[in-house]
Design a protein around this motif. Sequence first.
Motif, PDB file in Angstrom:
ATOM      1  N   SER A  85      22.098 -54.534 -34.169  1.00  0.00           N
ATOM      2  CA  SER A  85      22.200 -54.010 -35.533  1.00  0.00           C
ATOM      3  C   SER A  85      22.204 -55.136 -36.557  1.00  0.00           C
ATOM      4  O   SER A  85      21.585 -55.025 -37.618  1.00  0.00           O
ATOM      5  CB  SER A  85      23.452 -53.144 -35.690  1.00  0.00           C
ATOM      6  OG  SER A  85      24.613 -53.885 -35.387  1.00  0.00           O
TER       7      SER A  85
ATOM      8  N   ASP B 291      19.510 -55.659 -39.518  1.00  0.00           N
ATOM      9  CA  ASP B 291      19.962 -55.771 -40.900  1.00  0.00           C
ATOM     10  C   ASP B 291      19.381 -57.029 -41.547  1.00  0.00           C
ATOM     11  O   ASP B 291      18.896 -56.986 -42.679  1.00  0.00           O
ATOM     12  CB  ASP B 291      21.490 -55.773 -40.955  1.00  0.00           C
ATOM     13  CG  ASP B 291      21.997 -55.572 -42.372  1.00  0.00           C
ATOM     14  OD1 ASP B 291      21.619 -54.566 -43.006  1.00  0.00           O
ATOM     15  OD2 ASP B 291      22.771 -56.432 -42.846  1.00  0.00           O
TER      16      ASP B 291
ATOM     17  N   ARG C 291      22.801 -48.681 -44.450  1.00  0.00           N
ATOM     18  CA  ARG C 291      22.495 -49.728 -43.470  1.00  0.00           C
ATOM     19  C   ARG C 291      23.586 -49.799 -42.419  1.00  0.00           C
ATOM     20  O   ARG C 291      23.309 -50.107 -41.257  1.00  0.00           O
ATOM     21  CB  ARG C 291      22.261 -51.058 -44.184  1.00  0.00           C
ATOM     22  CG  ARG C 291      20.891 -50.973 -44.860  1.00  0.00           C
ATOM     23  CD  ARG C 291      20.462 -52.117 -45.659  1.00  0.00           C
ATOM     24  NE  ARG C 291      20.357 -53.381 -44.997  1.00  0.00           N
ATOM     25  CZ  ARG C 291      19.699 -54.403 -45.516  1.00  0.00           C
ATOM     26  NH1 ARG C 291      19.064 -54.263 -46.667  1.00  0.00           N
ATOM     27  NH2 ARG C 291      19.667 -55.553 -44.905  1.00  0.00           N
TER      28      ARG C 291
ATOM     29  N   GLY D 119      22.863 -49.294 -38.449  1.00  0.00           N
ATOM     30  CA  GLY D 119      23.327 -50.241 -37.441  1.00  0.00           C
ATOM     31  C   GLY D 119      24.047 -49.545 -36.298  1.00  0.00           C
ATOM     32  O   GLY D 119      23.842 -49.871 -35.119  1.00  0.00           O
TER      33      GLY D 119
END
Length: 158
Positions: free
Chosen positions: A4, A8, A135, A139
Amino acid sequence: MSLSGALDAALGAPGGVPGRVRAEADGVLVDADVVDADRLGATLDRVVVRDPGGGSVARQAEAAPERLKALGEPIAPVEVEPRLGGAVLRTLPEAMEKGRFWEVTIGADGREAAVGRYRVEADGARRAEPFTVTREALGRVVDGLADALGAGRTEETG
């Protein structure tokens, strides 16, 4: 870095980069088909996680609902048949709103899992549609897909 975290970082600066975004951590890959992204969230068409280790599709399908709670709707296996194409999990019918549901597919070899959002039309046709998530939630979904794939491994397979 976690998968994740790698995704990101790949999403980059505010405004994001539309198109396919790829990230990798510990040999596990994620491909995200990004419509738009900013520092808080992303709109995507689909997310695919690939783990070269593979594993038992039945175990992966069993593990996925618990690991994908970040989708915000309960999902359950609707089809699990590794020899005929893997597994399909969907939002439970009673949890669907306005005909929208999540669909998670696991490949027949247990090396790939994908998540997408769909809508059932008035005529019964199913249509893919983009979905927007923070976000942070993205994740958790990505790590959940990777964890579900890893749950299919036995001690003999890694």
